[in-house]
Design a protein around this motif. Structure first.
Motif, PDB file in Angstrom:
ATOM      1  N   ALA A  79       7.228  67.227  22.882  1.00  0.00           N
ATOM      2  CA  ALA A  79       6.436  67.161  21.658  1.00  0.00           C
ATOM      3  C   ALA A  79       6.995  66.126  20.691  1.00  0.00           C
ATOM      4  O   ALA A  79       6.238  65.388  20.046  1.00  0.00           O
ATOM      5  N   LEU A  82       6.034  62.626  21.752  1.00  0.00           N
ATOM      6  CA  LEU A  82       4.627  62.304  21.502  1.00  0.00           C
ATOM      7  C   LEU A  82       4.239  62.470  20.038  1.00  0.00           C
ATOM      8  O   LEU A  82       3.088  62.211  19.681  1.00  0.00           O
ATOM      9  N   GLN A  83       5.193  62.923  19.194  1.00  0.00           N
ATOM     10  CA  GLN A  83       4.905  63.226  17.793  1.00  0.00           C
ATOM     11  C   GLN A  83       3.740  64.220  17.691  1.00  0.00           C
ATOM     12  O   GLN A  83       2.798  64.049  16.911  1.00  0.00           O
ATOM     13  N   ALA A  84       3.834  65.261  18.516  1.00  0.00           N
ATOM     14  CA  ALA A  84       2.807  66.292  18.572  1.00  0.00           C
ATOM     15  C   ALA A  84       3.386  67.609  18.060  1.00  0.00           C
ATOM     16  O   ALA A  84       4.601  67.820  18.107  1.00  0.00           O
ATOM     17  N   PRO A  85       2.558  68.510  17.567  1.00  0.00           N
ATOM     18  CA  PRO A  85       3.060  69.819  17.125  1.00  0.00           C
ATOM     19  C   PRO A  85       3.656  70.608  18.294  1.00  0.00           C
ATOM     20  O   PRO A  85       3.185  70.517  19.425  1.00  0.00           O
ATOM     21  N   GLY A 143      -1.079  66.417  23.843  1.00  0.00           N
ATOM     22  CA  GLY A 143      -1.948  65.428  23.219  1.00  0.00           C
ATOM     23  C   GLY A 143      -3.149  66.075  22.546  1.00  0.00           C
ATOM     24  O   GLY A 143      -3.644  65.579  21.532  1.00  0.00           O
ATOM     25  N   ARG A 146      -1.911  67.142  19.272  1.00  0.00           N
ATOM     26  CA  ARG A 146      -1.693  66.009  18.368  1.00  0.00           C
ATOM     27  C   ARG A 146      -2.991  65.561  17.708  1.00  0.00           C
ATOM     28  O   ARG A 146      -3.009  65.168  16.531  1.00  0.00           O
ATOM     29  N   HIS A 147      -4.098  65.607  18.442  1.00  0.00           N
ATOM     30  CA  HIS A 147      -5.377  65.174  17.900  1.00  0.00           C
ATOM     31  C   HIS A 147      -6.201  66.329  17.351  1.00  0.00           C
ATOM     32  O   HIS A 147      -7.388  66.151  17.044  1.00  0.00           O
ATOM     33  N   GLN A 148      -5.571  67.514  17.246  1.00  0.00           N
ATOM     34  CA  GLN A 148      -6.239  68.707  16.707  1.00  0.00           C
ATOM     35  C   GLN A 148      -7.501  69.054  17.494  1.00  0.00           C
ATOM     36  O   GLN A 148      -8.477  69.582  16.942  1.00  0.00           O
ATOM     37  N   ALA A 213      -1.920  60.370  26.245  1.00  0.00           N
ATOM     38  CA  ALA A 213      -0.679  61.047  25.839  1.00  0.00           C
ATOM     39  C   ALA A 213       0.136  61.437  27.060  1.00  0.00           C
ATOM     40  O   ALA A 213       1.364  61.308  27.080  1.00  0.00           O
TER      41      ALA A 213
END
Length: 317
Positions: A79, A82-85, A143, A146-148, A213
């Motif tokens: 995470a 990828l700078q993802a939650p 991913g 990340r893009h909600q 992603a």
């Protein structure tokens, strides 16, 4: 509409001598509309409990941070890359593929309610993939966070599911709809048809974006290889689960593959990954979007026999 109809009827009957009955030729179509609405409301009322009885539950086990520190650390690292939650819950199970959701779920057989972002990891596939391949497909799922996608998809899919439930309740299976209601039902069906096309188009765009992603974790070829391997494994996993019911699947699945080696043909390239919520594009379309050709080297890597390392790396985490 009912009040307007009663008003016009009262005026027409009180002014018969002045030609008030001619108004009925205008009012009678309103009466048929009121009758149709009342009939549709009656049909929906009879089936309303079935419409409201909607829930999402899965078989699996939630991994807490204390007992599965290595798994959580690994997923948190993906995470961060990828700078993802980071997921709120990580669940392992047998009867699903890789997926993420933000829908509240009830985890069985413990009856544990889970809220927030949930990452589901299927144990049969984890024992057939390398850690790098598993990281690539988890990157795809992160991913979506990340893009909600899961939040927006949850709302859209919930609305679409409820609309389909309402339509099914109106149509019913036990009795055909009267001809007076069929135009209304046809219009509702047309609306759902076009709504579904929009949902599928948006979902396809989501999946292709999430593929980028997944490719960012280990590269386009590794993600394409993982994608083909998972799709090729689906029939084998389903067959073994139906045979052994999950008992000893870590031994039964490699034994099954010894006699039924994985193959990637046109049927695999035209197939899509299984998912409990969304519809994925065909594998060929996803490889084309990634810019990866299914050459012999890629197909060989995707269909290789599972090794000892692949069967044990997740357990060590």
């Amino acid at each position: 509409m009912s009040l307007a109809l009663l008003y016009e009827l009262s005026v027409a009957t009180s002014r018969v001598a002045e030609g008030g009955l001619t108004v009925l030729f205008i009012v009678l179509p309103l009466a048929s509309c009121v009758l149709v609405c009342l009939q549709l409301a009656r049909r929906l009322h009879r089936r309303w409990p079935l419409v409201l009885d909607q829930g999402t539950s899965f078989l699996g086990r939630a991994l807490d941070r204390d007992s599965a520190t290595g798994v959580w650390r690994w997923v948190e690292g993906l995470a961060a890359q990828l700078q993802a939650p980071v997921p709120d819950n990580i669940v392992v199970g047998l009867d699903q593929g890789f997926f993420v959701t933000s829908v509240p779920i009830l985890l069985q057989p413990a009856g544990l309610p889970l809220a927030g972002r949930t990452l589901y990891l299927p144990l049969p596939y984890l024992g057939m993939l390398s850690q790098a391949e598993a990281g690539a497909v988890i990157g795809h799922e992160l991913g979506h966070f990340r893009h909600q996608d899961t939040e927006r998809a949850s709302q859209t899919n919930a609305q679409f599911s409820m609309m389909r439930a309402h339509f099914s309740a109106l149509v019913g299976d036990d009795e055909p709809a009267p001809w007076t209601q069929r135009p209304t039902l046809w219009m509702a069906w047309q609306f759902l048809h076009h709504f579904q096309r929009a949902v599928l188009h948006w979902g396809r765009s989501q999946e292709l974006l999430a593929d980028q992603a997944g490719a960012a974790v280990g590269g386009q070829r590794l993600f394409a290889q993982t994608l083909l391997r998972i799709i090729a494994l689906q029939p084998a996993v389903d067959t073994v689960l139906a045979t052994c019911g999950g008992q000893g699947i870590d031994r039964a699945l490699p034994g099954y593959l010894e006699h039924h080696p994985l193959q990637v043909g046109d049927e695999v390239l035209g197939a899509a990954m299984a998912h409990p919520f969304d519809t994925h594009p065909a594998a060929a379309s996803r490889l084309q979007a990634l810019g990866v050709a299914p050459d012999p080297a890629l197909l060989f890597a995707a269909t290789r026999a599972p090794g000892v390392e692949e069967r044990h790396w997740f357990g060590r985490l």
